[in-house]
Design a protein around this motif. Structure first.
Motif, PDB file in Angstrom:
ATOM      1  N   THR A  49      11.156  25.402  23.008  1.00 55.62           N
ATOM      2  CA  THR A  49      11.610  24.557  24.121  1.00 55.62           C
ATOM      3  C   THR A  49      12.807  23.719  23.701  1.00 55.62           C
ATOM      4  N   LYS A  50      12.751  23.144  22.496  1.00 54.35           N
ATOM      5  CA  LYS A  50      13.887  22.368  21.987  1.00 54.35           C
ATOM      6  C   LYS A  50      15.146  23.228  21.960  1.00 54.35           C
ATOM      7  N   SER A  51      15.009  24.425  21.392  1.00 55.48           N
ATOM      8  CA  SER A  51      16.159  25.311  21.262  1.00 55.48           C
ATOM      9  C   SER A  51      16.719  25.693  22.628  1.00 55.48           C
ATOM     10  N   PHE A  52      15.824  25.955  23.590  1.00 52.66           N
ATOM     11  CA  PHE A  52      16.258  26.340  24.926  1.00 52.66           C
ATOM     12  C   PHE A  52      17.033  25.203  25.594  1.00 52.66           C
ATOM     13  N   MET A  53      16.507  23.972  25.473  1.00 50.48           N
ATOM     14  CA  MET A  53      17.172  22.824  26.092  1.00 50.48           C
ATOM     15  C   MET A  53      18.575  22.622  25.518  1.00 50.48           C
ATOM     16  N   ILE A  54      18.695  22.741  24.205  1.00 50.19           N
ATOM     17  CA  ILE A  54      19.991  22.551  23.566  1.00 50.19           C
ATOM     18  C   ILE A  54      20.948  23.668  23.955  1.00 50.19           C
ATOM     19  N   ASP A  55      20.442  24.918  23.982  1.00 49.46           N
ATOM     20  CA  ASP A  55      21.291  26.045  24.364  1.00 49.46           C
ATOM     21  C   ASP A  55      21.800  25.893  25.790  1.00 49.46           C
ATOM     22  N   MET A  56      20.942  25.442  26.692  1.00 49.78           N
ATOM     23  CA  MET A  56      21.353  25.251  28.081  1.00 49.78           C
ATOM     24  C   MET A  56      22.406  24.144  28.184  1.00 49.78           C
ATOM     25  N   TRP A  57      22.209  23.098  27.397  1.00 48.57           N
ATOM     26  CA  TRP A  57      23.182  22.005  27.402  1.00 48.57           C
ATOM     27  C   TRP A  57      24.531  22.482  26.856  1.00 48.57           C
ATOM     28  N   MET A  58      24.497  23.247  25.769  1.00 45.34           N
ATOM     29  CA  MET A  58      25.733  23.772  25.203  1.00 45.34           C
ATOM     30  C   MET A  58      26.462  24.671  26.199  1.00 45.34           C
ATOM     31  N   ALA A  59      25.707  25.421  27.005  1.00 41.95           N
ATOM     32  CA  ALA A  59      26.324  26.309  27.987  1.00 41.95           C
ATOM     33  C   ALA A  59      27.061  25.532  29.066  1.00 41.95           C
ATOM     34  N   ARG A  60      26.656  24.265  29.268  1.00 50.23           N
ATOM     35  CA  ARG A  60      27.339  23.429  30.257  1.00 50.23           C
ATOM     36  C   ARG A  60      28.600  22.785  29.699  1.00 50.23           C
ATOM     37  N   HIS A  61      28.722  22.756  28.377  1.00 50.38           N
ATOM     38  CA  HIS A  61      29.828  22.027  27.754  1.00 50.38           C
ATOM     39  C   HIS A  61      30.600  22.952  26.817  1.00 50.38           C
ATOM     40  N   THR A  62      31.381  23.785  27.431  1.00 49.02           N
ATOM     41  CA  THR A  62      32.159  24.785  26.717  1.00 49.02           C
ATOM     42  C   THR A  62      33.543  24.231  26.388  1.00 49.02           C
ATOM     43  N   GLU A  63      34.262  25.009  25.614  1.00 52.63           N
ATOM     44  CA  GLU A  63      35.656  24.674  25.286  1.00 52.63           C
ATOM     45  C   GLU A  63      36.492  24.491  26.555  1.00 52.63           C
ATOM     46  N   GLU A  64      36.225  25.312  27.563  1.00 48.70           N
ATOM     47  CA  GLU A  64      36.982  25.225  28.810  1.00 48.70           C
ATOM     48  C   GLU A  64      36.724  23.918  29.554  1.00 48.70           C
ATOM     49  N   LYS A  65      35.572  23.284  29.298  1.00 49.52           N
ATOM     50  CA  LYS A  65      35.261  22.005  29.935  1.00 49.52           C
ATOM     51  C   LYS A  65      35.744  20.822  29.089  1.00 49.52           C
ATOM     52  N   ILE A  66      35.609  20.931  27.770  1.00 52.86           N
ATOM     53  CA  ILE A  66      35.877  19.789  26.898  1.00 52.86           C
ATOM     54  C   ILE A  66      37.369  19.598  26.624  1.00 52.86           C
ATOM     55  N   LEU A  67      38.108  20.678  26.413  1.00 50.38           N
ATOM     56  CA  LEU A  67      39.535  20.528  26.095  1.00 50.38           C
ATOM     57  C   LEU A  67      40.325  19.808  27.195  1.00 50.38           C
ATOM     58  N   PRO A  68      40.109  20.100  28.480  1.00 51.39           N
ATOM     59  CA  PRO A  68      40.828  19.329  29.502  1.00 51.39           C
ATOM     60  C   PRO A  68      40.515  17.838  29.458  1.00 51.39           C
ATOM     61  N   ILE A  69      39.277  17.483  29.110  1.00 47.11           N
ATOM     62  CA  ILE A  69      38.924  16.067  28.958  1.00 47.11           C
ATOM     63  C   ILE A  69      39.750  15.455  27.840  1.00 47.11           C
ATOM     64  N   LEU A  70      39.861  16.164  26.735  1.00 50.66           N
ATOM     65  CA  LEU A  70      40.621  15.651  25.599  1.00 50.66           C
ATOM     66  C   LEU A  70      42.105  15.542  25.928  1.00 50.66           C
ATOM     67  N   HIS A  71      42.631  16.494  26.672  1.00 51.57           N
ATOM     68  CA  HIS A  71      44.048  16.425  27.060  1.00 51.57           C
ATOM     69  C   HIS A  71      44.311  15.193  27.914  1.00 51.57           C
ATOM     70  N   LYS A  72      43.389  14.873  28.836  1.00 44.95           N
ATOM     71  CA  LYS A  72      43.532  13.674  29.661  1.00 44.95           C
ATOM     72  C   LYS A  72      43.532  12.409  28.796  1.00 44.95           C
ATOM     73  N   VAL A  73      42.614  12.365  27.825  1.00 40.87           N
ATOM     74  CA  VAL A  73      42.504  11.176  26.986  1.00 40.87           C
ATOM     75  C   VAL A  73      43.724  11.026  26.087  1.00 40.87           C
ATOM     76  N   VAL A  74      44.173  12.121  25.502  1.00 39.75           N
ATOM     77  CA  VAL A  74      45.356  12.055  24.645  1.00 39.75           C
ATOM     78  C   VAL A  74      46.566  11.579  25.447  1.00 39.75           C
TER      79      VAL A  74
END
Length: 314
Positions: free
Chosen positions: A139-164
């Motif tokens: 269950t722990k592994s599943f929860m973390i895997d699902m969370w990681m699937a929501r926060h991919t490179e395609e989601k995080i890099l645009p956030i970083l570009h905005k902050v930079v």
């Protein structure tokens, strides 16, 4: 120091392995990326959370800023994210050394599920107990895997570009004083140090400028990362800035073969870098938090000194 995998392996684990077929997929994040250690006694965060280009960012400033100049340091966290007091105190430590620290919410308000909420008491070693323990781990592994699937490179890099982009405007004095942006990253955030320090190749096909498909220079001038997670060998392919790596011996989240390929790529590119492997410590050890083991405590301070020295000297 004893191998933690050996030290914590119960005698019945061999039986458990016979009961359930084993696979060995490469993990991309783990419990130590999503769970904070107990806070050091008497420590509290001193910064503030502000909005930069629509992103929540924890800002920690040197006590004498703006009367004395500071350099801008981007701090990228693991899954515990922006509101983790451990991460905030980590940012404050760098601020006390003369950096204006910006720690963005990489996960847009969706910090990782805290694995500790699923902890179960060790009630025995019966077959039923072993099945229950395996179910909790799954269950722990599943929860973390699902969370990681929501926060991919395609989601995080645009956030970083905005902050930079926002930091270059809001803290232009600090960026100018340091002749660029410095960066440190932990766990999941560690991989993004490599990506921000890379040159994005020009596309081979038609350029769609609105989609951002243009050649992009590195967004940071130097980086340091500790026990990165989700790194793959290609992350080193276009790296252009000096980096310091704090690594954990036999770390399944940053395997030795991936690290070795990365070292080879940096050496082949004549890129200034350093790699230090820490034995006998868990993944996540370099983030502020208490440990009973004196060896881990010492390694935590050594890792911080390694990363601080690297960014200060560059």
């Amino acid at each position: 120091m004893a191998d933690p995998n050996i030290a914590t392996k119960a005698p019945e684990s061999d039986v458990q392995e016979e009961l359930t077929p084993q696979t060995s997929p490469s993990p991309v994040a783990g419990e130590h990326c999503v769970t904070d250690r107990p806070l050091p006694s008497g420590r509290a965060a001193t910064g503030e959370i502000i909005d930069i280009n629509g992103v929540k960012v924890y800002i920690s400033k040197p006590s004498d800023y703006p009367h004395a100049p500071a350099r801008l340091l981007l701090l990228l966290t693991g899954g515990t994210g922006l509101k983790s007091v451990n991460n905030q105190i980590q940012a404050d430590k760098y601020a006390s050394e003369g950096f204006l620290v910006a720690m963005p919410d990489l996960f847009d308000g969706d910090a990782a599920p805290n694995a500790s909420i699923l902890e179960e008491e060790d009630t025995g070693s019966s077959l039923l107990d072993m099945v229950r323990m395996r179910a909790v781990e799954a269950t722990k592994s599943f929860m973390i895997d699902m969370w990681m699937a929501r926060h991919t490179e395609e989601k995080i890099l645009p956030i970083l570009h905005k902050v930079v982009d926002g930091c270059k405007e809001k803290f232009a004095d600090a960026v100018q004083h340091g002749d660029g942006i410095y960066a440190v990253g932990y766990c999941i955030g560690g991989r993004y140090i490599l990506l921000l320090g890379s040159e994005t190749p020009a596309p081979t096909g038609p350029v769609d400028e609105e989609a951002g498909a243009v050649r992009r220079a590195p967004l940071i001038k130097v980086g340091a990362l500790a026990h990165a997670a989700s790194v793959n060998p290609d992350d080193f392919k276009n790296l252009k800035v000096p980096v310091s790596l704090v690594c954990v011996e036999n770390d399944p989240l940053f395997p030795d073969d991936v690290r070795t390929l990365g070292e080879d790529a940096m050496a082949s590119a004549n890129l200034e870098h350093e790699v230090k492997v820490y034995p006998g410590v868990p993944h996540g050890f370099a983030v502020v938090g208490q440990y009973d083991d004196e060896g881990i405590k010492e390694a935590q301070e050594t890792a911080y000194d390694q990363m601080l020295r690297w960014v200060k000297e560059h």
